[in-house]
Design an enzyme around this catalytic site. Structure first.
Site, short mmCIF file in Angstrom:
data_model
loop_
_atom_site.label_atom_id
_atom_site.label_comp_id
_atom_site.label_asym_id
_atom_site.label_seq_id
_atom_site.Cartn_x
_atom_site.Cartn_y
_atom_site.Cartn_z
N LYS A 136 0.85 -1.21 0.00
CA LYS A 136 0.00 0.00 0.00
C LYS A 136 0.87 1.24 0.00
CE LYS A 136 -3.84 -2.02 2.40
NZ LYS A 136 -4.17 -2.55 3.71
N GLN A 169 -6.15 -2.08 9.58
CA GLN A 169 -5.62 -3.25 8.89
C GLN A 169 -6.09 -4.51 9.62
OE1 GLN A 169 -3.54 -3.20 6.03
NE2 GLN A 169 -3.88 -5.39 6.09
N ASP A 179 -12.51 1.92 3.57
CA ASP A 179 -12.85 0.52 3.34
C ASP A 179 -14.35 0.27 3.18
OD1 ASP A 179 -10.64 -1.04 3.04
OD2 ASP A 179 -10.36 -1.45 5.17
#
Ligand code: NAD
Length: 282
Positions: free
Chosen positions: A52, A96, A119
């Site tokens: 990322k 995460q 997300d």
């Protein structure tokens, strides 16, 4: 042999376009800031964080990683989320996964401001996703739709079968595909006789994380096969699909690696930019 759906090439192409959008934001004094909260020392999380960071840097997005200890309390995690919610410089927040057992993930996700929820995992944004008026899309589902669209694979009226019902892949993908008029079935670990469903799929998506789960007998001739799974076998990254035997039956198929993985990371950055633009358009 089906045509390869080259996710890596498309991710690189979309990155170039995204970089241009970020450059315009920067010319206007807007610097997208993406904050990732990582708890503990999960090895695959560290690998995802690195990829990322690499993609974010390439595009010009600043990514801050908040590394919390394995035994961080729920209270301290919620306090950090509160702080990031209130910080005007922060455009995107994600936790995460996985998180350690003491963490109540649903409570933590619900704490993230929906306008910074890259997300699309807050209850408000999940609701918007199913209602069809969302402003952010979960990265993997977004990447899969971008890939199908790029190769001009229509969803309208198609039988789509998704193996896996997680909140990060299977469920949001079903919502987005329904929106595009596909007929969607979701299979999972308790589904009996997967084959009776998969054989009818025009588009088969596997997101189970089980090596060789999808075999040639399970696939209809001419189907499109999307392999989301990521597993490690003898140091090699493999998907859910028995690629060598399935590929000859398909019209299109994704490789692993080089399929959905790079598109997921790129799509995540697209969501950061989307949220940044939305916030600054207010
Ligand atoms: P998860 O463990 O949360 O969910 C897996 C789902 O698969 C569950 O719904 C389970 O019921 C189903 N499943 C497992 N075994 C099955 C079986 N034998 N038959 C039918 N259904 C079965 O996992 P997840 O987070 O959704 O991830 C799934 C896989 O996709 C993992 O390998 C993960 O690493 C990978 N992944 C890849 C990307 C990417 O960018 N390529 C992104 C997210 C997840």
């Amino acid at each position: 042999m089906g045509q390869i759906l080259d996710g890596k090439a498309l991710a690189d192409l979309r990155s170039i376009k995204l970089k241009e959008k970020v450059a315009i934001l920067k010319q206007n004094g807007i610097n997208p800031l993406f904050c990732v909260i990582n708890i503990g020392n999960d090895l695959s999380s560290k690998i995802y964080l690195r990829s990322k960071k690499k993609r974010a840097t390439e595009i010009g997005i600043k990514q801050n990683i908040y590394q919390l200890s394995e035994n961080v309390t729920q209270e301290n995690l919620l306090a950090l989320i509160d702080r990031l919610n209130l910080d005007d410089r922060v455009n995107g927040i994600m936790i995460q996964l996985p998180v350690p057992d003491q963490i109540n993930l649903n409570e933590a996700l619900a704490k993230i401001s929906p306008s910074k929820d890259v997300d699309c995992l807050t209850p408000a944004n999940i609701g918007r996703l199913w209602r069809g008026d969302h402003f952010v899309e979960p990265a993997t589902a977004h990447g899969i739709l971008a890939l199908l669209n790029y190769y001009r694979i229509e969803l309208r009226g198609k039988n789509v079968v998704i193996i896996g019902r997680s909140s990060i892949v299977g469920k949001p993908l079903a919502a987005l595909m329904l929106e595009q008029d596909a007929t969607v079935s979701i299979l999972h670990q308790k589904t009996k006789n997967l084959e009776q469903y998969t054989k009818r799929a025009d588009i088969l998506v596997s997101a189970a994380g089980q090596v060789n789960l999808v075999t040639a007998e399970m696939v209809k001739k001419g189907a499109v096969v999307i392999d989301v799974g990521i597993s490690q076998v003898n140091g090699k990254t493999v998907g859910d699909v028995d690629f060598d035997n399935v590929a000859p039956k398909t019209s299109f198929i994704t490789p692993v690696p080089g399929g959905i993985g790079p598109l997921t990371v790129e799509s995540l950055m697209e969501q950061v930019v989307r949220l940044t633009r939305r916030e600054n358009a207010r």
